[in-house]
Design a protein around this motif. Structure first.
Motif, short mmCIF file in Angstrom:
data_model
loop_
_atom_site.label_atom_id
_atom_site.label_comp_id
_atom_site.label_asym_id
_atom_site.label_seq_id
_atom_site.Cartn_x
_atom_site.Cartn_y
_atom_site.Cartn_z
N PRO A 1 -2.92 4.37 3.36
CA PRO A 1 -2.35 3.33 4.22
C PRO A 1 -1.72 3.89 5.49
O PRO A 1 -1.85 3.29 6.57
N GLY A 2 -1.07 5.04 5.38
CA GLY A 2 -0.42 5.62 6.55
C GLY A 2 -1.40 5.99 7.65
O GLY A 2 -1.02 6.01 8.83
N CYS A 3 -2.64 6.29 7.26
CA CYS A 3 -3.65 6.61 8.26
C CYS A 3 -4.01 5.40 9.12
O CYS A 3 -4.62 5.55 10.17
N TYR A 4 -3.63 4.22 8.67
CA TYR A 4 -3.91 2.98 9.39
C TYR A 4 -2.62 2.31 9.85
O TYR A 4 -2.58 1.09 10.02
N ASP A 5 -1.60 3.11 10.03
CA ASP A 5 -0.32 2.62 10.57
C ASP A 5 0.33 1.58 9.67
O ASP A 5 0.93 0.61 10.15
N LEU A 6 0.22 1.80 8.36
CA LEU A 6 0.91 0.96 7.39
C LEU A 6 2.00 1.80 6.72
O LEU A 6 1.72 2.90 6.22
N ALA A 7 3.21 1.29 6.72
CA ALA A 7 4.34 2.03 6.16
C ALA A 7 4.77 1.40 4.84
O ALA A 7 4.70 0.17 4.66
N GLU A 8 5.21 2.22 3.90
CA GLU A 8 5.62 1.73 2.58
C GLU A 8 6.98 1.05 2.68
O GLU A 8 7.99 1.67 2.97
N ALA A 9 7.00 -0.26 2.40
CA ALA A 9 8.24 -1.03 2.44
C ALA A 9 8.90 -1.08 1.07
O ALA A 9 10.12 -1.31 0.96
N ALA A 10 8.13 -0.89 0.02
CA ALA A 10 8.59 -0.84 -1.36
C ALA A 10 7.47 -0.18 -2.14
O ALA A 10 6.35 -0.07 -1.64
N PRO A 11 7.74 0.28 -3.37
CA PRO A 11 6.66 0.92 -4.12
C PRO A 11 5.41 0.05 -4.21
O PRO A 11 5.45 -1.07 -4.72
N GLY A 12 4.31 0.56 -3.68
CA GLY A 12 3.05 -0.16 -3.75
C GLY A 12 2.86 -1.24 -2.71
O GLY A 12 1.83 -1.91 -2.71
N VAL A 13 3.83 -1.42 -1.82
CA VAL A 13 3.73 -2.46 -0.79
C VAL A 13 3.78 -1.79 0.57
O VAL A 13 4.78 -1.14 0.92
N TYR A 14 2.72 -1.96 1.35
CA TYR A 14 2.60 -1.31 2.65
C TYR A 14 2.49 -2.38 3.74
O TYR A 14 1.69 -3.31 3.63
#
Length: 228
Positions: free
Chosen positions: A35-48
């Motif tokens: 997910p981080g490769c697509y500019d998605l950050a982890e907001a909670a375990p398993g939630v990006y």
């Protein structure tokens, strides 16, 4: 040794090229893995969530959706990642289209800006959970069950007042809004065609699935069938 070095170097180039092609052809699969490769950050375990966006809403949607799916099945055997985009640009970047949400290879659920809602999230999570339990069912049943699990009132009437959760008997009353005696698509390709041509196909599938649940012991009957 030089020959083997060249062979290994060539293999490395082919593998790298294959990865690039896969990322370009299947960005949703790549985003699920990284997910981080697509500019998605982890907001909670398993939630990006899309970087720079408040993740509180997505985290709450994930919590409610998971509880809705758990409430139907009694427990969860799946744990899909939830990838949430707040902008259309983000959703296109991770491979999304015009849908509100989609399940990705039984490993993740992607939500578009129009799908950040417990109903949409639990619908897609239902697909993942059913498949994780070994459910091999016609496509119309898979989709109809997802409507039932998510309690999507666009396609289902309200549950029995004696069972307001709609989760225990899951069939204590006829919840059909649209009925059909005709065949419904068994395969995904047929379902996609039907969904684009018939706005009522989800309601028809939900009705028929509800009828199956009524006739076969509701949720418990479904779980027994999956166990077999």
């Amino acid at each position: 040794m030089k020959i083997w070095a060249r062979v290994l170097a060539g293999v490395g180039v082919l593998v790298a090229a294959g990865v690039v092609v896969a990322v370009q052809a299947y960005p949703s699969v790549a985003a699920t893995a990284c997910p981080g490769c697509y500019d998605l950050a982890e907001a909670a375990p398993g939630v990006y969530v899309e970087e720079g966006q408040d993740g509180a809403r997505a985290v709450e949607v994930a919590r409610v959706a998971r509880e809705r799916v758990r409430g139907f099945y009694g427990s969860l055997v799946s744990s899909p990642r939830l990838l949430v985009c707040v902008t259309d640009a983000c959703y296109r970047r991770i491979g999304g289209g015009g849908e509100r949400g989609i399940a990705v290879m039984n490993q993740a659920v992607m939500l578009s800006p129009r799908g950040i809602d417990p109903v949409i999230a639990s619908h897609e999570m239902s697909h993942v959970e059913l498949h994780a339990r070994g459910g091999k069912v016609p496509q119309w049943f898979d989709e109809g069950l997802a409507v039932v699990v998510s309690d999507d009132r666009r396609y289902l009437a309200a549950p029995d007042p004696a069972d307001p959760s709609g989760l225990t008997a899951q069939g204590s009353r006829d919840r059909c809004l649209v009925r059909t005696a005709g065949p419904l698509p068994d395969r995904l390709d047929g379902w996609l065609r039907a969904a684009s041509a018939d706005r009522q196909v989800y309601a028809k599938a939900a009705c028929r699935t509800n009828q199956w649940l009524v006739a076969n012991g509701g949720r418990d009957g479904l779980l027994r069938s999956l166990g077999r």
